[in-house]
Enzyme design. Structure first.
Site, PDB file in Angstrom:
ATOM      1  N   GLY A  64       0.851  -1.190   0.000  1.00 53.81           N
ATOM      2  CA  GLY A  64       0.000   0.000   0.000  1.00 53.81           C
ATOM      3  C   GLY A  64       0.879   1.230   0.000  1.00 53.81           C
ATOM      4  N   GLN A  66       3.161   9.877   1.488  1.00 56.28           N
ATOM      5  CA  GLN A  66       4.451   9.180   1.607  1.00 56.28           C
ATOM      6  C   GLN A  66       5.415   9.548   0.478  1.00 56.28           C
ATOM      7  OE1 GLN A  66       2.419   5.157   2.361  1.00 56.28           O
ATOM      8  NE2 GLN A  66       4.317   4.990   3.534  1.00 56.28           N
ATOM      9  N   CYS A 114       5.832  -0.228   7.621  1.00 61.84           N
ATOM     10  CA  CYS A 114       5.509   0.973   6.857  1.00 61.84           C
ATOM     11  C   CYS A 114       6.741   1.393   6.074  1.00 61.84           C
ATOM     12  CB  CYS A 114       5.071   2.103   7.796  1.00 61.84           C
ATOM     13  SG  CYS A 114       4.602   3.609   6.933  1.00 61.84           S
ATOM     14  N   LEU A 115       6.541   1.700   4.803  1.00 58.49           N
ATOM     15  CA  LEU A 115       7.667   2.117   3.969  1.00 58.49           C
ATOM     16  C   LEU A 115       8.298   3.405   4.487  1.00 58.49           C
ATOM     17  CD1 LEU A 115       6.126   1.320   0.468  1.00 58.49           C
ATOM     18  CD2 LEU A 115       7.918   0.027   1.661  1.00 58.49           C
ATOM     19  N   HIS A 139      -4.550   1.304   7.556  1.00 60.74           N
ATOM     20  CA  HIS A 139      -3.200   1.862   7.674  1.00 60.74           C
ATOM     21  C   HIS A 139      -3.047   3.048   6.708  1.00 60.74           C
ATOM     22  CE1 HIS A 139       1.387   1.109   7.843  1.00 60.74           C
ATOM     23  NE2 HIS A 139       1.254   1.926   6.820  1.00 60.74           N
ATOM     24  N   GLU A 140      -3.554   2.903   5.478  1.00 55.46           N
ATOM     25  CA  GLU A 140      -3.411   3.976   4.473  1.00 55.46           C
ATOM     26  C   GLU A 140      -4.286   5.186   4.811  1.00 55.46           C
ATOM     27  OE1 GLU A 140      -0.946   3.576   2.826  1.00 55.46           O
ATOM     28  OE2 GLU A 140      -0.760   1.397   2.910  1.00 55.46           O
ATOM     29  N   HIS A 153      -2.657   7.322   7.246  1.00 53.40           N
ATOM     30  CA  HIS A 153      -1.656   8.216   6.653  1.00 53.40           C
ATOM     31  C   HIS A 153      -2.295   9.523   6.185  1.00 53.40           C
ATOM     32  CE1 HIS A 153       2.198   6.143   6.498  1.00 53.40           C
ATOM     33  NE2 HIS A 153       1.682   5.048   5.961  1.00 53.40           N
TER      34      HIS A 153
HETATM   35  O1  GNR Z   1       4.075  -2.647   2.661  1.00 54.83           O
HETATM   36  C1  GNR Z   1       3.359  -2.511   3.653  1.00 54.83           C
HETATM   37  N1  GNR Z   1       3.001  -3.602   4.385  1.00 54.83           N
HETATM   38  C2  GNR Z   1       2.037  -3.590   5.386  1.00 54.83           C
HETATM   39  C3  GNR Z   1       1.945  -4.703   6.208  1.00 54.83           C
HETATM   40  C4  GNR Z   1       0.994  -4.743   7.205  1.00 54.83           C
HETATM   41  C5  GNR Z   1       0.131  -3.693   7.371  1.00 54.83           C
HETATM   42  C6  GNR Z   1       0.219  -2.578   6.562  1.00 54.83           C
HETATM   43  C7  GNR Z   1       1.159  -2.529   5.566  1.00 54.83           C
HETATM   44  S1  GNR Z   1       1.252  -1.133   4.525  1.00 54.83           S
HETATM   45  C8  GNR Z   1       2.944  -1.157   4.083  1.00 54.83           C
HETATM   46  C9  GNR Z   1       3.242  -0.091   3.046  1.00 54.83           C
HETATM   47  C10 GNR Z   1       2.991   1.276   3.634  1.00 54.83           C
HETATM   48  O2  GNR Z   1       3.759   1.845   4.356  1.00 54.83           O
HETATM   49  N2  GNR Z   1       1.838   1.833   3.346  1.00 54.83           N
HETATM   50  O3  GNR Z   1       1.521   3.027   3.883  1.00 54.83           O
HETATM   51 NI    NI Z   2       2.615   3.118   5.789  1.00 53.32          NI
END
Ligand code: GNR
Ligand code: NI
Length: 176
Positions: free
Chosen positions: A46, A51, A99-100, A141-142, A145
């Site tokens: 995601g 980001q 999270c990246l 999660h997104e 953000h």
């Molecule tokens: O790559 C991602 N893996 C992930 C694993 C578990 C829960 C959420 C994520 S999102 C993350 C990529 C990211 O930072 N998206 O904002």
């Molecule tokens: Ni993230």
């Protein structure tokens, strides 16, 4: 298509609230394409526009790899514009999240197990979709953000502060 640099902690832009998109035009579709390429390259499942430094409510997601067959290159990109959660289950589930923007740190987070979301697709049409499993977690999660919230905000203050401190220190060592 082009790769965009991904912001990492302690970049304060990650704490911005992103603005709704007023219409899905060519610029938004170009952003979606660049974000998708950046996400696959990272790789991640995601990516929210903030980001890559763009404070718009735009998200790309693809959880096919994790749930699809091994080896086989299964792609199932989902493009979300102005996504909102309209219903969340009382049932919770726990996933180990990463999270990246917080490289090499993983922790378990509890969230609603199922959500119904509403969003504009890349053609600008209103859509509703039910999600569960990893997709439900990823979408929450997104959307976090887009509100300047990171998954570490769901952890204890001790754990969160420890992670932030480490990234502030690393940034200093790099001279950032
Ligand atoms: O790559 C991602 N893996 C992930 C694993 C578990 C829960 C959420 C994520 S999102 C993350 C990529 C990211 O930072 N998206 O904002
Ligand atoms: Ni993230």
């Amino acid at each position: 298509m082009s790769l965009m640099p991904i912001l990492t902690l302690p970049d304060n832009r990650l704490r911005l609230a992103s603005a709704p998109v007023s219409g899905v035009d060519g610029d938004v579709r170009t952003l979606l394409d660049d974000m998708l390429e950046t996400m696959y390259d990272a790789p991640g499942i995601g990516l929210a526009a903030i980001q890559v430094g763009v404070a718009k409510r735009v998200v790309v997601v693809d959880v096919a790899k994790r749930e699809g067959e091994e080896k086989e290159e299964v792609k199932n990109p989902i493009f979300l514009i102005n996504p909102e959660i309209v219903k969340a289950s009382d049932e919770r589930s726990v996933y180990e999240e990463g999270c990246l923007s917080i490289p090499d740190y993983y922790a378990e987070v509890e969230r609603p197990a199922r959500v119904r979301m509403r969003y504009l697709d890349r053609a600008g049409a209103m859509q509703e979709m039910d999600a569960d499993g990893l997709l439900a977690t990823c979408i929450q999660h997104e959307i976090d953000h887009l509100d300047g919230v990171l998954f570490i905000d769901h952890l204890s203050r001790l754990k969160r502060d420890r992670v932030i401190k480490r990234f502030v220190k690393d940034a200093r060592l790099r001279g950032a």
